[in-house]
Write an enzyme that holds these catalytic residues in place. Structure first.
Site, short mmCIF file in Angstrom:
data_model
loop_
_atom_site.label_atom_id
_atom_site.label_comp_id
_atom_site.label_asym_id
_atom_site.label_seq_id
_atom_site.Cartn_x
_atom_site.Cartn_y
_atom_site.Cartn_z
N ASN A 1 1.32 -0.95 -0.16
CA ASN A 1 -0.01 -0.36 0.09
C ASN A 1 0.68 0.80 0.09
O ASN A 1 1.73 1.41 -0.31
CB ASN A 1 -0.91 -0.01 1.28
CG ASN A 1 -0.48 -0.57 2.52
OD1 ASN A 1 0.92 1.17 2.54
ND2 ASN A 1 -0.58 -0.81 3.03
N LYS B 1 8.89 -17.33 -10.90
CA LYS B 1 8.05 -16.06 -11.48
C LYS B 1 7.16 -16.49 -12.04
O LYS B 1 7.01 -17.55 -13.23
CB LYS B 1 8.95 -15.00 -12.11
CG LYS B 1 8.40 -13.90 -13.09
CD LYS B 1 9.01 -13.25 -14.16
CE LYS B 1 8.29 -12.40 -14.48
NZ LYS B 1 8.97 -12.28 -15.79
N PRO C 1 -2.58 -12.21 9.78
CA PRO C 1 -2.74 -12.18 12.18
C PRO C 1 -2.85 -10.95 11.87
O PRO C 1 -2.58 -9.97 11.20
CB PRO C 1 -1.98 -12.79 12.33
CG PRO C 1 -0.72 -12.45 11.40
CD PRO C 1 -1.50 -13.31 10.07
N ILE D 1 -2.33 -7.76 14.45
CA ILE D 1 -1.21 -8.32 15.58
C ILE D 1 -1.88 -7.24 16.59
O ILE D 1 -1.80 -7.48 17.89
CB ILE D 1 0.01 -7.32 15.61
CG1 ILE D 1 0.56 -7.64 13.20
CG2 ILE D 1 0.79 -6.92 16.32
CD1 ILE D 1 1.81 -7.27 12.57
N PHE E 1 -4.09 2.95 14.97
CA PHE E 1 -4.30 3.80 14.04
C PHE E 1 -5.63 3.18 12.80
O PHE E 1 -5.78 1.71 12.94
CB PHE E 1 -3.62 4.13 12.83
CG PHE E 1 -2.57 5.23 13.06
CD1 PHE E 1 -1.74 4.91 13.95
CD2 PHE E 1 -2.43 6.35 12.70
CE1 PHE E 1 -0.75 5.93 14.99
CE2 PHE E 1 -1.48 8.04 13.65
CZ PHE E 1 -0.70 7.06 13.52
N LYS F 1 -12.79 -0.41 16.55
CA LYS F 1 -11.96 -0.66 16.61
C LYS F 1 -11.16 -1.38 18.13
O LYS F 1 -10.46 -1.65 18.21
CB LYS F 1 -10.77 0.05 15.68
CG LYS F 1 -10.60 -0.55 13.85
CD LYS F 1 -9.85 0.03 12.93
CE LYS F 1 -10.36 -0.34 11.73
NZ LYS F 1 -9.76 0.64 10.87
O1 C5P Z 1 -7.76 -3.60 11.26
P1 C5P Z 1 -7.92 -2.21 10.34
O2 C5P Z 1 -6.67 -2.51 9.62
O3 C5P Z 1 -8.34 -1.23 9.92
O4 C5P Z 1 -6.64 -2.16 11.67
C1 C5P Z 1 -5.63 -0.56 11.42
C2 C5P Z 1 -4.79 -1.21 13.04
O5 C5P Z 1 -4.59 -1.93 13.33
C3 C5P Z 1 -3.66 -0.01 12.51
O6 C5P Z 1 -3.23 0.03 14.07
C4 C5P Z 1 -2.71 -1.80 12.83
O7 C5P Z 1 -1.33 -0.94 12.75
C5 C5P Z 1 -2.80 -2.54 13.15
N1 C5P Z 1 -3.40 -3.93 12.34
C6 C5P Z 1 -3.02 -4.79 12.52
N2 C5P Z 1 -3.06 -6.14 12.31
C7 C5P Z 1 -3.73 -6.20 10.86
C8 C5P Z 1 -4.29 -4.99 10.37
C9 C5P Z 1 -4.32 -4.04 10.70
O8 C5P Z 1 -2.02 -5.41 14.02
N3 C5P Z 1 -3.27 -7.53 10.30
#
Ligand code: C5P
Length: 404
Positions: A211, A294, A310, A312, A331, A348
């Site tokens: 991204n 590839k 996962p 985190i 965030f 969240k």
């Molecule tokens: O669910 P979403 O991806 O929108 O949530 C955003 C928050 O969750 C951010 O703080 C991002 O760093 C964290 N996050 C995470 N593991 C993921 C996806 C998002 O820790 N797989």
């Protein structure tokens, strides 16, 4: 507290090292950020760079000897010692470090160092064997005990032809430390773990899904937390970042690697971070399969099957040992209306058991030096931080963390 807009008064001591020319660059950085700089040079310092250069960069007369009655050096060493809000000696030779440790006052610089109540920052620069000499190390240790702070020299090729530790730290790096010694240390003793940047999910050896995250928000958080005294670790995706040397950096590529890096910090209870800020734009999905070779172009349009990564932050929230530690900040990036963003942030906050969610819009955050955010916390508070530099946004986030 947040960055102050006050001008800061720095006495910059320049001693006799080949790196003395870098003192002009440090002075330029300080002046360009609104600091007032008065330079004091030793006799040997003047063998390497002229007072005229330092005067031109700072716009102020340079102090070079005790007995000069000319107007240029009109300010006495005691006045200078009182005037200083910080004394920075860069470059500092083995000789000046030894004399500082002994408390000598034979030159205006040593006299200022002895008389000032301001914090002192020393950036050594010398031959590697002089630096590693037990006597030099003993002197540094002695000064550290007296509260003198050091910017460690770098490793690399030295002017004397040797390769080793002794090169003056980069002026930008010294500047990070100057800011730190001038700032209230309200994060002193706190371990702060920050994630930032995008993650990359491989499709085959040459392609990946990612991204537009630049990592700038997390870098601003790392710099400001360091300035406020924190012990900072930055786990970052594949983006170019510049943070102060003492910030520990761990570079990862995929979400799985980021998860492992973060979880490794959770293993020992005694070394558990006090605060975890997940500023990374983690990829929520990854390709179900990664091709070893590839993928070739073919007649059939390929379909990519994705599986969930996962989460985190969710995992951290679930396993939070007690109410206070670690404080979890996440965030939420949205593209819709403010109400949607706030709803997402609240959802969240609850689902991930976070202490605070920082909501922002993709078009106002990604790859920019500024951001507009909403801080939504577990006490039901909600605050908008209007568009400003990411360093200011970072300080606002850090201020709020101290109230959680
Ligand atoms: O669910 P979403 O991806 O929108 O949530 C955003 C928050 O969750 C951010 O703080 C991002 O760093 C964290 N996050 C995470 N593991 C993921 C996806 C998002 O820790 N797989």
């Amino acid at each position: 507290m947040s960055e102050s807009m006050e001008r800061r008064r720095i006495v910059l001591g320049v001693t006799g090292s080949i790196a003395a020319y870098k003192a002009a660059e440090l002075a330029r950085i300080l002046v360009s950020r609104g600091y007032e700089v008065r330079v004091v040079m030793t006799q040997s310092g003047m063998e390497f760079i002229t007072p005229t250069t330092m005067q031109a960069v700072t716009g102020q007369p340079v102090v070079t000897d005790f007995w000069d009655k000319s107007e240029a050096s009109g300010i006495g060493h005691i006045q200078l010692a009182d005037w200083a809000e910080a004394l920075v000696i860069a470059p500092a030779t083995a000789d000046v470090i030894a004399k500082l440790a002994m408390g000598f006052a034979e030159s205006p610089l040593l006299a200022v160092a002895l008389a000032t109540k301001a914090p002192i920052l020393v950036a050594p620069a010398m031959n590697m064997n002089m630096y590693s000499n037990p006597k030099t190390q003993e002197n540094i240790e002695e000064l550290r005990k007296r509260g003198v702070r050091f910017v460690d020299p770098e490793e690399g090729e030295l002017a004397c032809g040797w390769n080793g530790t002794g090169r003056l730290a980069d002026p930008e790096e010294i500047f990070f430390h100057v800011r730190r010694i001038l700032s209230p240390q309200d994060f002193a003793g706190k371990r702060v773990l920050i994630t930032t940047g995008p993650t990359r999910e491989a499709l085959d050896p040459v392609r990946f899904i990612t991204n537009r995250s630049s990592g700038k928000m997390g870098v601003a958080l790392a710099r400001e937390a360091f300035r406020r005294g924190a012990e900072v670790t930055l786990v970052h995706g594949p983006v170019h970042i510049k943070v102060p040397g003492p910030v520990k950096r761990e570079e990862v590529t995929s979400t799985a690697e980021m998860r492992k890096a973060v979880m490794d910090h959770m293993e020992s209870k005694s070394e558990m971070p006090d605060v975890v800020i997940m500023a990374a734009a983690v990829a929520d999905y990854r390709p179900a399969e990664v091709a070893d070779l590839k993928m070739k172009k073919s007649d059939k349009t390929p379909t990519i099957k994705l599986v969930e990564n996962p989460d985190i932050l969710h995992e951290l929230g679930k396993s939070k040992v007690d109410e206070k530690k670690p404080i979890l900040v996440g965030f939420a990036v949205e593209t819709g209306e403010i109400e949607d963003l706030l709803n997402e942030a609240r959802t969240k906050l609850k689902n991930k058991n976070a202490d605070m969610i920082v909501g922002n819009f993709a078009n106002e955050a990604f790859d920019l030096d500024t951001n507009r955010v909403w801080l939504v916390d577990k006490h039901g508070r909600q605050e908008e931080v209007a568009t400003t530099y990411k360093s200011r946004v970072a300080n606002k986030i850090l201020d709020t963390i101290l109230t959680l």
